[in-house]
Design a protein around this motif. Sequence first.
Motif, short mmCIF file in Angstrom:
data_model
loop_
_atom_site.label_atom_id
_atom_site.label_comp_id
_atom_site.label_asym_id
_atom_site.label_seq_id
_atom_site.Cartn_x
_atom_site.Cartn_y
_atom_site.Cartn_z
N ILE A 1 -6.72 -12.79 -1.87
CA ILE A 1 -5.39 -12.35 -2.30
C ILE A 1 -5.52 -10.93 -2.82
O ILE A 1 -6.39 -10.65 -3.66
CB ILE A 1 -4.83 -13.26 -3.41
N ILE A 2 -4.69 -10.04 -2.33
CA ILE A 2 -4.72 -8.64 -2.77
C ILE A 2 -3.95 -8.51 -4.07
O ILE A 2 -2.76 -8.82 -4.15
CB ILE A 2 -4.14 -7.72 -1.68
N ASP A 3 -4.65 -8.05 -5.10
CA ASP A 3 -4.01 -7.82 -6.40
C ASP A 3 -3.34 -6.46 -6.46
O ASP A 3 -2.30 -6.29 -7.09
CB ASP A 3 -5.06 -7.92 -7.52
N HIS A 4 -3.99 -5.48 -5.83
CA HIS A 4 -3.42 -4.12 -5.85
C HIS A 4 -3.95 -3.35 -4.64
O HIS A 4 -5.12 -3.48 -4.28
CB HIS A 4 -3.81 -3.39 -7.13
N CYS A 5 -3.07 -2.59 -4.04
CA CYS A 5 -3.47 -1.73 -2.92
C CYS A 5 -2.82 -0.37 -3.10
O CYS A 5 -1.60 -0.27 -3.28
CB CYS A 5 -3.04 -2.35 -1.59
#
Length: 259
Positions: free
Chosen positions: A230-234
Amino acid sequence: MDSSSLKFYHEHGFDSREHLETYFSSQQEMGFGDDSMKFPMECLHRAFSEGHIKGDLLIDISAGSFIHHLYTASGYFKQILVLKCSEQCIMELNKWINTHTGAFDWSHIMEYMKCLEGNSDQCQDKDMTLKTAITKIMKCDTDKENLTDPEVLPPADCVISTAFLEFISKDQDDYIMNFRKFVKLLKPEGYLILMGLLNTSYMMVGQDKVHMFKYNEKFVRKVLADEGFIIDHCAVHKRTTVSDLTNYEAVICITAHRE
């Protein structure tokens, strides 16, 4: 472009000092500072200052011999283990750790640290804090399923990889295969910080034109999702440097954890 004229970092290596001087130097005329140093350090400062990425062990597996991205991280982990596939990169790093004559000068990074953290006295201590935190620099073999074979590393609380997968991967399948090897270094609940160069196919290091696998944001997001992250921040930082030494379009920084 004739791919046969390109060198591969993990097979042929490159001049690690030339790489540092070209892309991470304090010299204003080099012009890569905003992209290669300021943006990654801002992303990492934000990620670590939130407080949930910390622990006993951080593993860094990045291209070249740069260490600026680890200054902030050194305050959140008891030890940092650095993996390199080039003996020359290991030698360059050891020069810096042991404060040998001729080691690359990272003092310009302290100015960035002051802007990020605000306390000039603490920033001056960062150099020694990082050197102390790096407990081991190891040779890795990207052809092996276990990158540090025959040694098996303890699983890390966090793995950072900066501009490495694009150097060692020839195509999409190769990238995915290498990514899977990387994340085996991580605890099930650990965090991955992935930084790279978007839409690039080469980087000049001295006279050598070094291969880089060309990918976009959509591709790397899909790889992470397919592998259970799961991407928390990009964050994506569009290129500011005008130079034909390399052709990347942007720098990307992703913080993610397993679902």
